[in-house]
Design a protein around this motif. Structure first.
Motif, PDB file in Angstrom:
ATOM      1  N   ASP A   1      12.392   7.817 -96.947  1.00  0.00           N
ATOM      2  CA  ASP A   1      13.118   8.901 -97.620  1.00  0.00           C
ATOM      3  C   ASP A   1      14.566   8.787 -97.179  1.00  0.00           C
ATOM      4  OD1 ASP A   1      14.031  11.160 -98.855  1.00  0.00           O
ATOM      5  OD2 ASP A   1      13.094  12.569 -97.455  1.00  0.00           O
ATOM      6  N   VAL A   2      15.316   7.955 -97.887  1.00  0.00           N
ATOM      7  CA  VAL A   2      16.656   7.576 -97.448  1.00  0.00           C
ATOM      8  C   VAL A   2      17.690   7.990 -98.490  1.00  0.00           C
ATOM      9  CG1 VAL A   2      18.132   5.686 -96.665  1.00  0.00           C
ATOM     10  CG2 VAL A   2      15.678   5.604 -96.212  1.00  0.00           C
ATOM     11  N   ASP A   3      18.698   8.724 -98.045  1.00  0.00           N
ATOM     12  CA  ASP A   3      19.802   9.116 -98.923  1.00  0.00           C
ATOM     13  C   ASP A   3      20.759   7.950 -99.130  1.00  0.00           C
ATOM     14  OD1 ASP A   3      18.743  11.620 -99.011  1.00  0.00           O
ATOM     15  OD2 ASP A   3      20.229  12.539 -97.668  1.00  0.00           O
ATOM     16  N   GLN A   4      21.296   7.888-100.329  1.00  0.00           N
ATOM     17  CA  GLN A   4      22.336   6.897-100.590  1.00  0.00           C
ATOM     18  C   GLN A   4      23.639   7.357 -99.956  1.00  0.00           C
ATOM     19  OE1 GLN A   4      22.532   6.302-104.822  1.00  0.00           O
ATOM     20  NE2 GLN A   4      21.016   4.666-104.779  1.00  0.00           N
ATOM     21  N   ALA A   5      24.315   6.439 -99.326  1.00  0.00           N
ATOM     22  CA  ALA A   5      25.613   6.745 -98.726  1.00  0.00           C
ATOM     23  C   ALA A   5      26.302   5.441 -98.354  1.00  0.00           C
ATOM     24  CB  ALA A   5      25.454   7.622 -97.483  1.00  0.00           C
ATOM     25  N   VAL A   6      27.606   5.450 -98.416  1.00  0.00           N
ATOM     26  CA  VAL A   6      28.401   4.300 -97.979  1.00  0.00           C
ATOM     27  C   VAL A   6      28.903   4.596 -96.568  1.00  0.00           C
ATOM     28  CG1 VAL A   6      30.452   2.886 -98.387  1.00  0.00           C
ATOM     29  CG2 VAL A   6      29.090   3.714-100.318  1.00  0.00           C
ATOM     30  N   VAL A   7      28.494   3.775 -95.612  1.00  0.00           N
ATOM     31  CA  VAL A   7      28.912   3.961 -94.223  1.00  0.00           C
ATOM     32  C   VAL A   7      29.620   2.715 -93.742  1.00  0.00           C
ATOM     33  CG1 VAL A   7      27.027   5.559 -93.739  1.00  0.00           C
ATOM     34  CG2 VAL A   7      26.716   3.124 -93.301  1.00  0.00           C
ATOM     35  N   GLU A   8      30.514   2.912 -92.790  1.00  0.00           N
ATOM     36  CA  GLU A   8      31.214   1.788 -92.178  1.00  0.00           C
ATOM     37  C   GLU A   8      30.589   1.532 -90.815  1.00  0.00           C
ATOM     38  OE1 GLU A   8      35.810   0.237 -91.422  1.00  0.00           O
ATOM     39  OE2 GLU A   8      35.401   2.308 -92.034  1.00  0.00           O
ATOM     40  N   VAL A   9      29.897   0.410 -90.693  1.00  0.00           N
ATOM     41  CA  VAL A   9      29.106   0.158 -89.502  1.00  0.00           C
ATOM     42  C   VAL A   9      29.028  -1.332 -89.235  1.00  0.00           C
ATOM     43  CG1 VAL A   9      26.941   0.033 -90.786  1.00  0.00           C
ATOM     44  CG2 VAL A   9      26.886   0.708 -88.393  1.00  0.00           C
ATOM     45  N   ASP A  10      28.834  -1.687 -87.966  1.00  0.00           N
ATOM     46  CA  ASP A  10      28.584  -3.082 -87.595  1.00  0.00           C
ATOM     47  C   ASP A  10      27.147  -3.411 -87.982  1.00  0.00           C
ATOM     48  OD1 ASP A  10      27.583  -5.292 -85.847  1.00  0.00           O
ATOM     49  OD2 ASP A  10      29.639  -5.264 -85.116  1.00  0.00           O
ATOM     50  N   VAL A  11      26.979  -4.317 -88.910  1.00  0.00           N
ATOM     51  CA  VAL A  11      25.654  -4.624 -89.451  1.00  0.00           C
ATOM     52  C   VAL A  11      24.725  -5.174 -88.372  1.00  0.00           C
ATOM     53  CG1 VAL A  11      24.390  -6.063 -91.102  1.00  0.00           C
ATOM     54  CG2 VAL A  11      26.538  -4.974 -91.780  1.00  0.00           C
ATOM     55  N   GLN A  12      25.242  -6.029 -87.505  1.00  0.00           N
ATOM     56  CA  GLN A  12      24.405  -6.612 -86.465  1.00  0.00           C
ATOM     57  C   GLN A  12      23.940  -5.540 -85.482  1.00  0.00           C
ATOM     58  OE1 GLN A  12      23.097  -9.687 -86.211  1.00  0.00           O
ATOM     59  NE2 GLN A  12      21.990  -8.872 -84.442  1.00  0.00           N
ATOM     60  N   ALA A  13      24.828  -4.603 -85.163  1.00  0.00           N
ATOM     61  CA  ALA A  13      24.455  -3.512 -84.259  1.00  0.00           C
ATOM     62  C   ALA A  13      23.372  -2.644 -84.893  1.00  0.00           C
ATOM     63  CB  ALA A  13      25.678  -2.672 -83.920  1.00  0.00           C
ATOM     64  N   LEU A  14      23.541  -2.303 -86.176  1.00  0.00           N
ATOM     65  CA  LEU A  14      22.546  -1.471 -86.862  1.00  0.00           C
ATOM     66  C   LEU A  14      21.219  -2.215 -86.996  1.00  0.00           C
ATOM     67  CD1 LEU A  14      21.938   1.177 -88.246  1.00  0.00           C
ATOM     68  CD2 LEU A  14      22.834   0.225 -90.374  1.00  0.00           C
ATOM     69  N   ARG A  15      21.270  -3.513 -87.218  1.00  0.00           N
ATOM     70  CA  ARG A  15      20.042  -4.312 -87.319  1.00  0.00           C
ATOM     71  C   ARG A  15      19.298  -4.296 -85.977  1.00  0.00           C
ATOM     72  NH1 ARG A  15      22.092  -8.649 -89.317  1.00  0.00           N
ATOM     73  NH2 ARG A  15      21.440  -8.210 -91.472  1.00  0.00           N
ATOM     74  N   THR A  16      20.032  -4.401 -84.889  1.00  0.00           N
ATOM     75  CA  THR A  16      19.415  -4.341 -83.559  1.00  0.00           C
ATOM     76  C   THR A  16      18.710  -3.008 -83.351  1.00  0.00           C
ATOM     77  OG1 THR A  16      21.074  -5.840 -82.613  1.00  0.00           O
ATOM     78  CG2 THR A  16      19.878  -4.413 -81.074  1.00  0.00           C
ATOM     79  N   ILE A  17      19.361  -1.917 -83.739  1.00  0.00           N
ATOM     80  CA  ILE A  17      18.766  -0.583 -83.595  1.00  0.00           C
ATOM     81  C   ILE A  17      17.489  -0.470 -84.406  1.00  0.00           C
ATOM     82  CG2 ILE A  17      19.102   1.871 -84.099  1.00  0.00           C
ATOM     83  CD1 ILE A  17      22.092   1.425 -83.532  1.00  0.00           C
ATOM     84  N   MET A  18      17.536  -0.872 -85.672  1.00  0.00           N
ATOM     85  CA  MET A  18      16.368  -0.763 -86.559  1.00  0.00           C
ATOM     86  C   MET A  18      15.208  -1.596 -86.027  1.00  0.00           C
ATOM     87  SD  MET A  18      17.080   1.343 -89.016  1.00  0.00           S
ATOM     88  CE  MET A  18      15.817   0.913 -90.210  1.00  0.00           C
TER      89      MET A  18
END
Length: 341
Positions: free
Chosen positions: A225-242
């Motif tokens: 259940d994910v809202d659409q949104a444009v965020v500015e984030v380090d993709v590698q950092a977010l991938r590590t978290i997920m």
């Protein structure tokens, strides 16, 4: 410190007495000379006033030093007590320094030192616990490897595929622990810089879920259940978290499903992962984000990994200026993070 303070004020007081006494003497002599009947009388007056000023100066200087020394000890005694107590507190690993109820600067310093000592004690405990847990994590596979290799050398065991799989598994466990330690150290390092870029986070997360093999291997149903949104984030950092959060949820899940939510809220984006697992005591919820911490104090390998996944999550989130936490009720757990937008 008291002696330096008294000595400094001694010279300052002496300087004031000399300047003031000289000024008074010269002014008095000037006024007296205008009405003096002879030079001898003027000279006698000068000698008399000099003697009186000298006696008065000496007495004033002695009284100033005594009074100043008395109050200096009164003022600096709490600092001395604070120093000695802080030293004892450090030696006693985090004991309270000064139980001060006053509202002056000394009390503020005491409270700050208390907080620092408690923090230092907590970090020392974490370090000691981490070293012990790390030794345990590596000792078990190393002991297994050593035993089987000696058995192969002495002919107790025979070489077969199952033997090689076991040895490979033990080596893989050690490599996994070392790799996670390296990853944790990387995100803790101040030299690690983020490279943020704008992404459509809903599309990114849905694509990322498909790449996480542990979800499919465990046969867990994934609900999103994910809202659409444009965020500015380090993709590698977010991938590590997920990866770490979903891997943690899959390992300890007992309900057969994981729910992933993403909500835009003011100036941040909140990602949460919920599932059913073993009950987590509320007083230990925050400790799950500490390096090497596990609810299972025996650290049996069948009940989880080395306890570094959530510590990595916390470090990465802090690097992104976000927050991480856990909400738990009975056996339902929700791990969440915030990403500034």
């Amino acid at each position: 410190m008291i002696h330096k303070w008294v000595l400094l004020n001694f010279f300052l007081t002496l300087l004031v007495i000399v300047l003031v006494g000289f000024s008074i003497k010269e002014f008095a002599c000037y006024q007296f000379n205008q009405y003096a009947e002879s030079e001898a009388q003027a000279k006698q007056f000068r000698q008399t006033i000099e003697a009186y000023l000298l006696y008065a100066g000496v007495v004033a200087l002695v009284l100033t030093v005594v009074i100043h020394l008395f109050f200096a000890k009164k003022i600096l005694q709490p600092l001395k007590s604070l120093f000695l107590s802080a030293k004892r507190g450090a030696e006693n690993k985090g004991s309270i320094v000064v139980d001060s109820t006053s509202q002056d600067e000394i009390s503020e310093i005491s409270n700050e030192v208390n907080r620092m000592l408690k923090r230092l004690h907590h970090l020392q405990q974490q370090q000691d616990q981490m070293v012990g847990d790390l030794a345990h994590e590596l000792r078990t596979p190393l002991t297994t490897l050593k035993g089987y290799l000696e058995g192969l050398e002495e002919g107790v065991f025979t070489e077969d595929d199952s033997m090689y799989r076991l040895l490979k598994q033990e080596c893989g466990h050690m490599i996994s622990v070392v790799e996670k330690l390296n990853e944790l150290q990387k995100w803790e390092s101040e030299q690690t810089e983020l490279n943020p870029e704008k992404i459509e986070i809903k599309e990114w997360m849905l694509n990322e879920i498909k790449k996480i093999e542990v979800i499919g291997e465990a046969g867990i149903e994934m609900m999103t259940d994910v809202d659409q949104a444009v965020v500015e984030v380090d993709v590698q950092a977010l991938r590590t978290i997920m990866n770490q959060l979903l891997d943690n949820a899959a390992k300890f899940d007992i309900g057969g499903f994981i729910q992933l939510k993403g909500k835009a809220d003011d100036n941040q984006y909140i990602i949460s992962i919920s599932h059913d697992g073993q009950p987590i005591p509320e007083d230990e919820a925050d400790r799950l984000f500490e390096p090497m911490y596990r609810l299972d104090q025996s650290r049996h390998r069948s009940t989880g990994g080395p306890g570094l996944g959530l510590a990595i999550v916390k470090q990465v989130v802090q690097k992104m200026n976000g927050q991480a936490g856990l909400q738990t009720h009975n056996n339902h757990h929700t791990f969440w993070i915030t990403i500034p937008q």
